[in-house]
Design a protein around this motif. Sequence first.
Motif, short mmCIF file in Angstrom:
data_model
loop_
_atom_site.label_atom_id
_atom_site.label_comp_id
_atom_site.label_asym_id
_atom_site.label_seq_id
_atom_site.Cartn_x
_atom_site.Cartn_y
_atom_site.Cartn_z
N GLY A 189 -62.96 14.84 1.28
CA GLY A 189 -62.37 13.51 1.30
C GLY A 189 -63.32 12.45 0.81
O GLY A 189 -64.24 12.73 0.05
N ARG A 190 -63.14 11.25 1.28
CA ARG A 190 -63.94 10.12 0.83
C ARG A 190 -65.37 10.22 1.35
O ARG A 190 -65.68 11.04 2.20
CB ARG A 190 -63.31 8.83 1.35
CG ARG A 190 -63.27 8.76 2.87
CD ARG A 190 -62.66 7.44 3.35
NE ARG A 190 -62.46 7.41 4.80
CZ ARG A 190 -63.41 7.09 5.65
NH1 ARG A 190 -64.60 6.76 5.22
NH2 ARG A 190 -63.17 7.08 6.96
N THR A 191 -66.24 9.38 0.80
CA THR A 191 -67.62 9.30 1.28
C THR A 191 -67.64 8.55 2.60
O THR A 191 -67.11 7.45 2.70
CB THR A 191 -68.50 8.57 0.26
OG1 THR A 191 -68.51 9.32 -0.96
CG2 THR A 191 -69.92 8.45 0.78
N ASN A 208 -71.19 14.46 0.57
CA ASN A 208 -70.71 14.64 1.94
C ASN A 208 -71.14 15.98 2.52
O ASN A 208 -70.35 16.67 3.19
CB ASN A 208 -69.18 14.55 1.98
CG ASN A 208 -68.68 13.13 1.89
OD1 ASN A 208 -69.42 12.18 2.07
ND2 ASN A 208 -67.40 12.99 1.56
#
Length: 124
Positions: A26-28, A76
């Motif tokens: 997913g996102r950082t 991540n």
Amino acid sequence: QVPLVESGGGLVQAGGSLRLSCVASGRTFVNSCMGWFRQTPGKEREFVAAIRWNGGITYADFVKGRFTISRDNAKNTVFLQMNSLKSEDTAVYYCALDITPNPRVDVTSGYDYWGQGTQVTVSS
């Protein structure tokens, strides 16, 4: 839900090394903390190491000098380099992600998401 995928577990002789990896999809997650815990049958999950977004690190006393935690924020990903492994290090190792920074990084309640675990077995 944030999938955390661990890899790198396995069987190793005492004195050997393993490197665990964990990727959060997913996102950082800016300002997040990523940690490693471990658990053996019949025991509570125990803290191993944690690393904050700014690089601040905390280790459990029993791994100091043997384990090294690091992270790649852009990917991540958190790593756990385990050297000089002992039979008592045998456990399922779990990766954890805390996206709402807590002052305590050494308790399971401080984390929002968990990986599925990877088995580490150290033979004596």
